[in-house]
Design a protein around this motif. Structure first.
Motif, short mmCIF file in Angstrom:
data_model
loop_
_atom_site.label_atom_id
_atom_site.label_comp_id
_atom_site.label_asym_id
_atom_site.label_seq_id
_atom_site.Cartn_x
_atom_site.Cartn_y
_atom_site.Cartn_z
N HIS A 1 1.92 2.46 -5.21
CA HIS A 1 1.10 3.51 -5.95
C HIS A 1 0.15 3.05 -6.86
O HIS A 1 -0.14 3.47 -7.89
N ASN B 1 0.89 -1.34 -0.03
CA ASN B 1 0.13 -0.03 0.07
C ASN B 1 0.80 1.24 0.18
O ASN B 1 0.69 2.11 -0.71
N PHE B 2 1.76 1.10 0.95
CA PHE B 2 2.72 2.29 1.01
C PHE B 2 3.65 2.65 -0.12
O PHE B 2 3.91 3.81 -0.83
N LEU C 1 -1.93 7.09 3.15
CA LEU C 1 -1.99 6.56 1.97
C LEU C 1 -3.29 5.52 2.19
O LEU C 1 -3.04 4.20 1.57
N ALA D 1 4.76 10.24 -3.33
CA ALA D 1 3.55 10.57 -2.53
C ALA D 1 3.94 10.89 -1.25
O ALA D 1 5.12 10.84 -0.72
N VAL E 1 0.16 13.04 -3.46
CA VAL E 1 0.75 12.24 -4.53
C VAL E 1 1.21 13.35 -5.79
O VAL E 1 0.43 14.17 -6.07
N LEU F 1 -6.23 7.06 -2.60
CA LEU F 1 -5.13 6.72 -3.61
C LEU F 1 -5.73 6.44 -5.02
O LEU F 1 -5.33 6.60 -6.18
N ASN G 1 -1.76 11.36 2.07
CA ASN G 1 -2.55 11.17 0.85
C ASN G 1 -2.43 12.51 -0.23
O ASN G 1 -2.99 12.42 -0.96
N VAL H 1 2.52 10.93 3.29
CA VAL H 1 1.61 10.23 4.17
C VAL H 1 0.35 10.62 4.14
O VAL H 1 -0.49 9.69 4.35
#
Length: 401
Positions: free
Chosen positions: A319, A315-316, A379, A352, A358, A384, A356, A354
């Motif tokens: 992307h 997830n982190f 994120l 990105a 990007v 995302l 959220n 943290v």
């Protein structure tokens, strides 16, 4: 295009999944393709102000791209070298060696001494052996054994003087390399990272009143700051005030890995300049180095395995790029080695923050874009996915042209 973008973001605002957001995308000639903001800059009832392109956000790890540019500028100025050992300049860095285990009964870690040179190239490409303590179980236990919190403390040294997790140059782990790179700039230039970026990046681009490590000290920025918002314990809306959350965890240093605050317009101005390889910032040779894949075959495989290591890592770091697409790393950020149909072309660079936030640069298509908001959990997949849809719409619009 505009109708489709607005539909998904207006629905997110309506359901209070997202309090507010600013979207900007442009092309390789510096033209704005799309720019619009939605919602409010706060979930507080007594702060009913619109979110705009001038709203200031904590951009967290989106800082890393700017630190990479500043580092390459320092190389141009012969303050630094990409391949010289930096340990003599940063004597605390890596002093614990490599952590190899943890004895839960004794509450002690086990370590292997290591004096492998750590270069600026390694720090900027996450191959230096440093890893965020909140991502690595052994580092988490080591912190707890010292009554410390992950990423805690007021200085870069408090946050980044950690045991290494592998021998420098032999692997990949997402970590504190950019924070150390920022400290190297300060040590060699005699300036704070704030002042160095101000003179080399912000002022040449005309964004000096819209970006800072210390927004509360800037009259031009203070009242434009967005408040952090948070979802509930199950990561569900409605978003409520989360301004208690400090992304820097009490820092008093400029954090090159995640300490900047910027407006959407200011960050996009920088992003667009980097995509267009604006000579005000770097030479053509430095831009080539910025975007060039830095990982050898071994480290690239470690990166791809690292992304797949756990749902958190995926997830982190992914992307929302399919696992089937091979990834590598540049000083700028993550590179997709192949394109994704309807979203981006081969070689697109991403990263990105943290909260959220990007950005992306699609070099082949000639577009870039950024999205700024202020929401935790970090994120969050539904957010995302909104940003990925924004990217798809921009990509499809340009391809039609």
């Amino acid at each position: 295009m505009a109708d489709q973008i607005e539909k998904v973001y207006e629905e997110a605002i309506k359901t209070r999944l997202l309090p507010g957001v600013s979207l900007i995308a442009g092309d390789k000639d510096g033209n704005i393709i799309y720019s619009k903001s939605f919602g409010r800059l706060s979930s507080k009832e007594d702060r009913d102000l619109p979110f705009t392109e001038d709203t200031v956000c904590a951009i967290a790890s989106m800082t890393k791209l700017m630190t990479a540019v500043a580092s390459l500028r320092a190389v141009e100025e012969k303050l630094l070298d990409l391949d010289t050992d930096t340990r003599p300049l940063l004597p605390e860095m890596g002093k614990y060696g490599i952590i190899t285990g943890f004895d839960d009964d004794k509450g002690e870690g086990t370590f292997v001494p290591d004096s492998t040179p750590i270069t600026l190239r390694m720090l900027l490409s996450h191959t230096s052996g440093h890893e965020y303590d909140w991502l690595h179980p052994l580092l988490g236990k080591w912190r707890a054994s010292r009554n410390e919190i992950p990423y805690g403390g007021p200085t870069v040294e408090h946050k980044a003087v950690l045991p290494l997790t592998f021998k420098p140059g032999t692997g990949f782990a997402y970590g504190l390399g950019n924070d150390w790179a920022g400290k190297l700039i300060e040590v060699t230039s005699g300036l704070s990272l704030e002042d160095y970026m101000h003179s080399r990046i912000w002022k040449p681009l005309g964004i000096e009143n819209d970006i800072s490590f210390w927004p509360n000290t800037k009259e031009s920025m203070r009242d434009r700051r967005a408040d952090m918002s948070t979802l509930d314990a199950n990561e569900q809306p409605p978003a409520v005030d989360g301004s208690f959350f400090d992304l820097s965890f009490g820092t008093k240093d400029c954090l090159g890995g995640g300490g900047l605050h910027a407006s959407g317009k200011a960050y996009f101005t920088f992003l667009s300049a980097v995509m267009r390889r604006d000579p005000k910032l770097l030479t053509p040779e430095s831009y080539t180095e910025l975007f060039r894949p830095q990982l050898d075959e071994q480290c690239e495989q470690v990166l791809n395995d690292y992304i797949a290591q756990s749902p958190t890592h995926t997830n982190f770091l992914s992307h929302r790029i399919p696992a089937s697409i091979r990834k590598t790393w540049s000083f700028a950020g993550l590179i997709a080695k192949e394109g994704q149909e309807g979203r981006f072309a081969k070689g697109t660079t991403f990263w990105a923050g943290v909260a959220n936030t990007v950005w992306f640069i699609d070099h082949e298509t000639g577009i870039c874009g950024s999205t700024l908001c202020q929401l935790i959990p970090p994120l969050h997949p539904p957010i995302l996915e909104l940003h990925a849809q924004f990217q798809r719409q921009i990509f499809e619009e340009v391809r039609k042209r």
